[in-house]
Scaffold this motif. Structure first.
Motif, PDB file in Angstrom:
ATOM      1  N   ARG A 112       0.850  -1.182   0.000  1.00 20.81           N
ATOM      2  CA  ARG A 112       0.000   0.000   0.000  1.00 20.81           C
ATOM      3  C   ARG A 112       0.882   1.226   0.000  1.00 20.81           C
ATOM      4  NH1 ARG A 112      -5.658  -0.379   1.358  1.00 20.81           N
ATOM      5  NH2 ARG A 112      -5.408   1.807   0.828  1.00 20.81           N
ATOM      6  N   SER A 113       0.572   2.122  -0.875  1.00 24.10           N
ATOM      7  CA  SER A 113       1.236   3.418  -0.914  1.00 24.10           C
ATOM      8  C   SER A 113       0.343   4.334  -1.740  1.00 24.10           C
ATOM      9  CB  SER A 113       2.631   3.317  -1.545  1.00 24.10           C
ATOM     10  OG  SER A 113       2.523   3.131  -2.934  1.00 24.10           O
ATOM     11  N   PRO A 114       0.538   5.624  -1.642  1.00 22.64           N
ATOM     12  CA  PRO A 114      -0.286   6.523  -2.462  1.00 22.64           C
ATOM     13  C   PRO A 114      -0.162   6.230  -3.958  1.00 22.64           C
ATOM     14  CG  PRO A 114       0.812   7.766  -0.737  1.00 22.64           C
ATOM     15  CD  PRO A 114       1.382   6.374  -0.702  1.00 22.64           C
ATOM     16  N   GLY A 115       1.047   5.892  -4.409  1.00 18.16           N
ATOM     17  CA  GLY A 115       1.238   5.586  -5.823  1.00 18.16           C
ATOM     18  C   GLY A 115       0.478   4.344  -6.252  1.00 18.16           C
ATOM     19  N   PHE A 142      -2.629   4.087  -8.883  1.00 18.11           N
ATOM     20  CA  PHE A 142      -2.576   3.178 -10.026  1.00 18.11           C
ATOM     21  C   PHE A 142      -3.809   2.281 -10.060  1.00 18.11           C
ATOM     22  CE2 PHE A 142      -1.107  -0.749 -12.149  1.00 18.11           C
ATOM     23  CZ  PHE A 142      -0.866  -0.204 -13.400  1.00 18.11           C
ATOM     24  N   ARG A 143      -4.177   1.734  -8.919  1.00 16.12           N
ATOM     25  CA  ARG A 143      -5.384   0.892  -8.859  1.00 16.12           C
ATOM     26  C   ARG A 143      -6.617   1.692  -9.267  1.00 16.12           C
ATOM     27  NH1 ARG A 143      -3.421  -1.642  -3.472  1.00 16.12           N
ATOM     28  NH2 ARG A 143      -2.506  -3.579  -4.207  1.00 16.12           N
ATOM     29  N   ALA A 144      -6.717   2.931  -8.774  1.00 16.84           N
ATOM     30  CA  ALA A 144      -7.856   3.783  -9.130  1.00 16.84           C
ATOM     31  C   ALA A 144      -7.871   4.064 -10.628  1.00 16.84           C
ATOM     32  CB  ALA A 144      -7.805   5.082  -8.327  1.00 16.84           C
ATOM     33  N   LEU A 145      -6.710   4.303 -11.203  1.00 18.83           N
ATOM     34  CA  LEU A 145      -6.609   4.561 -12.638  1.00 18.83           C
ATOM     35  C   LEU A 145      -7.041   3.341 -13.444  1.00 18.83           C
ATOM     36  CD1 LEU A 145      -5.766   6.488 -14.903  1.00 18.83           C
ATOM     37  CD2 LEU A 145      -3.431   5.626 -14.635  1.00 18.83           C
ATOM     38  N   LEU A 146      -6.617   2.162 -13.025  1.00 18.29           N
ATOM     39  CA  LEU A 146      -7.040   0.937 -13.718  1.00 18.29           C
ATOM     40  C   LEU A 146      -8.554   0.770 -13.670  1.00 18.29           C
ATOM     41  CD1 LEU A 146      -4.507  -1.906 -12.846  1.00 18.29           C
ATOM     42  CD2 LEU A 146      -4.988  -0.922 -15.081  1.00 18.29           C
ATOM     43  N   ALA A 193     -11.192   0.750 -16.747  1.00 17.62           N
ATOM     44  CA  ALA A 193     -12.125  -0.374 -16.906  1.00 17.62           C
ATOM     45  C   ALA A 193     -13.560   0.132 -16.972  1.00 17.62           C
ATOM     46  CB  ALA A 193     -11.953  -1.367 -15.762  1.00 17.62           C
ATOM     47  N   ALA A 194     -13.883   1.144 -16.189  1.00 11.54           N
ATOM     48  CA  ALA A 194     -15.218   1.734 -16.224  1.00 11.54           C
ATOM     49  C   ALA A 194     -15.479   2.414 -17.565  1.00 11.54           C
ATOM     50  CB  ALA A 194     -15.389   2.731 -15.079  1.00 11.54           C
ATOM     51  N   LYS A 195     -14.464   3.061 -18.123  1.00 11.01           N
ATOM     52  CA  LYS A 195     -14.613   3.679 -19.440  1.00 11.01           C
ATOM     53  C   LYS A 195     -14.903   2.615 -20.494  1.00 11.01           C
ATOM     54  CE  LYS A 195     -11.536   7.603 -18.624  1.00 11.01           C
ATOM     55  NZ  LYS A 195     -10.243   8.207 -19.014  1.00 11.01           N
ATOM     56  N   LEU A 196     -14.195   1.493 -20.415  1.00 10.71           N
ATOM     57  CA  LEU A 196     -14.441   0.408 -21.360  1.00 10.71           C
ATOM     58  C   LEU A 196     -15.880  -0.082 -21.248  1.00 10.71           C
ATOM     59  CD1 LEU A 196     -11.086  -1.559 -21.012  1.00 10.71           C
ATOM     60  CD2 LEU A 196     -11.862  -0.268 -23.016  1.00 10.71           C
ATOM     61  N   ARG A 212     -11.814  -6.607 -18.026  1.00  5.40           N
ATOM     62  CA  ARG A 212     -11.708  -5.186 -18.374  1.00  5.40           C
ATOM     63  C   ARG A 212     -10.506  -4.547 -17.688  1.00  5.40           C
ATOM     64  NH1 ARG A 212     -15.820  -2.531 -16.304  1.00  5.40           N
ATOM     65  NH2 ARG A 212     -16.962  -4.304 -15.534  1.00  5.40           N
ATOM     66  N   LEU A 213     -10.170  -4.982 -16.475  1.00  4.67           N
ATOM     67  CA  LEU A 213      -8.971  -4.468 -15.802  1.00  4.67           C
ATOM     68  C   LEU A 213      -7.715  -4.848 -16.584  1.00  4.67           C
ATOM     69  CD1 LEU A 213      -9.863  -5.122 -12.066  1.00  4.67           C
ATOM     70  CD2 LEU A 213      -9.571  -2.884 -13.151  1.00  4.67           C
ATOM     71  N   ALA A 214      -7.669  -6.077 -17.074  1.00  8.13           N
ATOM     72  CA  ALA A 214      -6.516  -6.511 -17.872  1.00  8.13           C
ATOM     73  C   ALA A 214      -6.446  -5.714 -19.166  1.00  8.13           C
ATOM     74  CB  ALA A 214      -6.617  -8.003 -18.166  1.00  8.13           C
ATOM     75  N   ARG A 215      -7.584  -5.491 -19.808  1.00  5.21           N
ATOM     76  CA  ARG A 215      -7.620  -4.707 -21.025  1.00  5.21           C
ATOM     77  C   ARG A 215      -7.235  -3.254 -20.731  1.00  5.21           C
ATOM     78  NH1 ARG A 215     -12.285  -6.527 -22.479  1.00  5.21           N
ATOM     79  NH2 ARG A 215     -11.443  -8.348 -23.473  1.00  5.21           N
TER      80      ARG A 215
END
Length: 77
Positions: A15-18, A22-26, A30-33, A45-48
């Motif tokens: 766990r770290s802010p980075g 990154f998890r939030a960005l993924l 995935a939500a955009k897809l 979708r996360l893998a994509r």
């Protein structure tokens, strides 16, 4: 934090802010897809999404001309 890659793919541990960003960005990608019509399960979708992040031109191509709302604004290209 540690990052390991094996035949199953990348694994980010810790766990770290980075890592949290990154998890939030993924998840955002995935939500955009999903908003663009991808009906695959979240894990797929996360893998994509990881591939989309690796190829920013693909991300631009995906959203070009869409009517999907990102961050409160709607693209009308």
């Amino acid at each position: 934090m540690s990052v390991a890659v094996d035949e199953a793919g990348p694994h980010i541990l810790g766990r770290s802010p980075g890592v949290d960003r990154f998890r939030a960005l993924l998840h955002e990608e995935a939500a955009k897809l999903a908003a663009l019509g991808d009906t695959s399960p979240l894990e797929e979708r996360l893998a994509r999404a990881l591939g989309v992040l690796a190829d920013r031109q693909a991300a631009l191509d995906l959203s070009a001309g869409s009517q999907v709302t990102w961050c409160g604004w709607t693209s009308t290209d």
